[in-house]
Design a protein around this motif. Structure first.
Motif, PDB file in Angstrom:
ATOM      1  N   TRP A   1       0.848  -1.191   0.000  1.00 29.09           N
ATOM      2  CA  TRP A   1       0.000   0.000   0.000  1.00 29.09           C
ATOM      3  C   TRP A   1       0.884   1.241   0.000  1.00 29.09           C
ATOM      4  O   TRP A   1       1.700   1.421   0.906  1.00 29.09           O
ATOM      5  CB  TRP A   1      -0.913   0.034   1.230  1.00 29.09           C
ATOM      6  N   GLU A   2       0.726   2.102  -0.997  1.00 33.36           N
ATOM      7  CA  GLU A   2       1.506   3.336  -1.065  1.00 33.36           C
ATOM      8  C   GLU A   2       0.685   4.504  -0.512  1.00 33.36           C
ATOM      9  O   GLU A   2      -0.522   4.578  -0.731  1.00 33.36           O
ATOM     10  CB  GLU A   2       1.923   3.623  -2.508  1.00 33.36           C
ATOM     11  N   PHE A   3       1.376   5.383   0.212  1.00 37.29           N
ATOM     12  CA  PHE A   3       0.697   6.558   0.765  1.00 37.29           C
ATOM     13  C   PHE A   3       1.457   7.815   0.385  1.00 37.29           C
ATOM     14  O   PHE A   3       2.600   7.766  -0.069  1.00 37.29           O
ATOM     15  CB  PHE A   3       0.573   6.454   2.292  1.00 37.29           C
ATOM     16  N   ALA A   4       0.805   8.952   0.560  1.00 35.28           N
ATOM     17  CA  ALA A   4       1.447  10.250   0.276  1.00 35.28           C
ATOM     18  C   ALA A   4       0.870  11.292   1.222  1.00 35.28           C
ATOM     19  O   ALA A   4      -0.304  11.227   1.614  1.00 35.28           O
ATOM     20  CB  ALA A   4       1.207  10.660  -1.171  1.00 35.28           C
ATOM     21  N   VAL A   5       1.699  12.247   1.607  1.00 30.02           N
ATOM     22  CA  VAL A   5       1.258  13.398   2.385  1.00 30.02           C
ATOM     23  C   VAL A   5       1.570  14.628   1.556  1.00 30.02           C
ATOM     24  O   VAL A   5       2.699  14.790   1.083  1.00 30.02           O
ATOM     25  CB  VAL A   5       1.976  13.476   3.750  1.00 30.02           C
ATOM     26  N   GLN A   6       0.580  15.490   1.347  1.00 34.78           N
ATOM     27  CA  GLN A   6       0.804  16.648   0.500  1.00 34.78           C
ATOM     28  C   GLN A   6       0.079  17.870   1.045  1.00 34.78           C
ATOM     29  O   GLN A   6      -0.807  17.762   1.889  1.00 34.78           O
ATOM     30  CB  GLN A   6       0.330  16.368  -0.930  1.00 34.78           C
ATOM     31  N   ASN A   7       0.510  19.036   0.548  1.00 37.96           N
ATOM     32  CA  ASN A   7      -0.111  20.279   0.972  1.00 37.96           C
ATOM     33  C   ASN A   7      -1.456  20.454   0.275  1.00 37.96           C
ATOM     34  O   ASN A   7      -1.627  20.103  -0.887  1.00 37.96           O
ATOM     35  CB  ASN A   7       0.805  21.453   0.648  1.00 37.96           C
ATOM     36  N   TYR A   8      -2.434  20.985   1.027  1.00 35.91           N
ATOM     37  CA  TYR A   8      -3.752  21.251   0.447  1.00 35.91           C
ATOM     38  C   TYR A   8      -4.358  22.436   1.182  1.00 35.91           C
ATOM     39  O   TYR A   8      -4.698  22.350   2.365  1.00 35.91           O
ATOM     40  CB  TYR A   8      -4.659  20.024   0.572  1.00 35.91           C
ATOM     41  N   HIS A   9      -4.463  23.570   0.468  1.00 34.33           N
ATOM     42  CA  HIS A   9      -5.036  24.789   1.062  1.00 34.33           C
ATOM     43  C   HIS A   9      -4.352  25.142   2.380  1.00 34.33           C
ATOM     44  O   HIS A   9      -5.013  25.444   3.381  1.00 34.33           O
ATOM     45  CB  HIS A   9      -6.544  24.636   1.266  1.00 34.33           C
ATOM     46  N   ASN A  10      -3.014  25.090   2.374  1.00 35.48           N
ATOM     47  CA  ASN A  10      -2.189  25.431   3.534  1.00 35.48           C
ATOM     48  C   ASN A  10      -2.386  24.487   4.714  1.00 35.48           C
ATOM     49  O   ASN A  10      -2.010  24.801   5.846  1.00 35.48           O
ATOM     50  CB  ASN A  10      -2.434  26.876   3.995  1.00 35.48           C
ATOM     51  N   SER A  11      -2.985  23.344   4.478  1.00 40.83           N
ATOM     52  CA  SER A  11      -3.062  22.288   5.478  1.00 40.83           C
ATOM     53  C   SER A  11      -2.510  21.026   4.833  1.00 40.83           C
ATOM     54  O   SER A  11      -1.753  21.109   3.877  1.00 40.83           O
ATOM     55  CB  SER A  11      -4.501  22.101   5.955  1.00 40.83           C
ATOM     56  N   GLY A  12      -2.896  19.869   5.347  1.00 38.01           N
ATOM     57  CA  GLY A  12      -2.344  18.649   4.795  1.00 38.01           C
ATOM     58  C   GLY A  12      -3.400  17.663   4.351  1.00 38.01           C
ATOM     59  O   GLY A  12      -4.560  17.720   4.789  1.00 38.01           O
ATOM     60  N   GLN A  13      -3.015  16.759   3.471  1.00 39.95           N
ATOM     61  CA  GLN A  13      -3.840  15.632   3.056  1.00 39.95           C
ATOM     62  C   GLN A  13      -3.010  14.362   3.139  1.00 39.95           C
ATOM     63  O   GLN A  13      -1.853  14.340   2.730  1.00 39.95           O
ATOM     64  CB  GLN A  13      -4.337  15.806   1.624  1.00 39.95           C
ATOM     65  N   PHE A  14      -3.630  13.321   3.685  1.00 30.77           N
ATOM     66  CA  PHE A  14      -3.001  12.009   3.744  1.00 30.77           C
ATOM     67  C   PHE A  14      -3.754  11.106   2.779  1.00 30.77           C
ATOM     68  O   PHE A  14      -4.975  10.912   2.909  1.00 30.77           O
ATOM     69  CB  PHE A  14      -3.066  11.442   5.164  1.00 30.77           C
ATOM     70  N   LYS A  15      -3.003  10.564   1.789  1.00 30.92           N
ATOM     71  CA  LYS A  15      -3.619   9.687   0.794  1.00 30.92           C
ATOM     72  C   LYS A  15      -3.132   8.262   0.989  1.00 30.92           C
ATOM     73  O   LYS A  15      -1.920   8.023   1.054  1.00 30.92           O
ATOM     74  CB  LYS A  15      -3.274  10.156  -0.623  1.00 30.92           C
TER      75      LYS A  15
END
Length: 273
Positions: free
Chosen positions: A28-42
């Motif tokens: 399972w691959e995951f990613a953490v990225q910026n979103y509207h100056n907050s974060g998203q965990f995929k």
């Protein structure tokens, strides 16, 4: 077994296919990225909102207060030109995300080292110095040797073209310098002059597009095989197609600092795995 990671090497999938328990392994691959100056965990197809800024994301690292860094690191960064801060934080995050990497700042705040330790027998991946000679990034990369060393690695300094940020992956390199000491720009070779050799037969100062050729000049094939594995994922025996690829590729080494940073990180992960 479920393995969760930002990415998986091709060898992982090869090993999985070769296993009689193939159906019992999940990657399972995951990613953490910026979103509207907050974060998203995929994770897989699911997205989870993070309600606060996440330290280290390139898109927002320039908004961080330096006081959020460890005191010694903050003091080191405070001595850098402000224009370098954002790219330094991006590079720092990249280095610290590698396995077993620690950050060590000198008591004078003139040197910051990334590796397992500062001793002779410790592994290192990168070093940044800020002295009267200038600000330089040093990387541990494959090198030429004249004896049978399984993983031939040494310290190289990156001298950029006149307009360049020493931490930006988009900066262009003028010289790759094989040295254990500081870099003195007064020693750089003039056009059509010879820079001198290391005791293993590699040019002390070489152009980026000559690095691979110089590094593979040793009296054994260890460096050549190491570079082929790092750059192409190929292990011996080497066929004619691969050798033809090498003859072309070694003369077309990228001048971008990012290419050398990526090679240093690949080399690091190969050494600590």
């Amino acid at each position: 077994m479920i393995a969760v990671a930002p990415s998986f090497h091709d060898d992982n999938y090869t090993d999985k296919e070769a296993s009689k328990f193939e159906e019992d392994f999940c990657f399972w691959e995951f990613a953490v990225q910026n979103y509207h100056n907050s974060g998203q965990f995929k994770l897989l197809s699911q997205i989870y909102e993070i309600s606060y800024p996440v330290f280290g994301l390139p898109e927002i690292s320039h908004n961080l207060d330096l006081s959020s860094l460890p005191p010694f690191t903050c003091n080191f960064v405070g001595r850098l030109p402000p224009d370098y801060h954002t790219d330094f934080l991006k590079l720092r995050t990249l280095l610290l995300s590698q396995p077993k990497v620690k950050e060590m700042v000198s008591t004078t705040y003139r040197k910051i080292l990334y590796g397992t330790g500062d001793g002779v027998n410790h592994k290192k991946v990168a070093e940044i110095t800020n002295t009267t000679n200038g600000i330089f990034l040093f990387l541990w990369l494959p090198t030429a040797v004249n004896k049978n060393i399984k993983t031939p690695i040494t310290r190289f300094g990156c001298v950029l073209k006149k307009v360049g940020n020493p931490f930006s992956s988009n900066s262009s390199i003028e010289w790759v310098v094989c040295t254990k000491d500081t870099i003195n720009l007064k020693e750089q070779p003039q056009p059509n002059t010879f820079s001198g050799m290391t005791r293993h037969g590699m040019l002390k100062w070489c152009k980026p597009n000559m690095y691979l050729t110089q590094a593979a000049l040793g009296y054994n094939h260890n460096t050549f095989f190491l570079l082929l594995y790092l750059l192409k994922g190929i292990t011996p025996p080497i066929d004619s197609t691969t050798r033809e690829w090498w003859e072309i590729y070694q003369k077309e080494t990228d001048f971008n600092l990012g290419w050398f940073i990526d090679l240093a990180i690949q080399t690091w992960n190969y050494r600590v795995k």
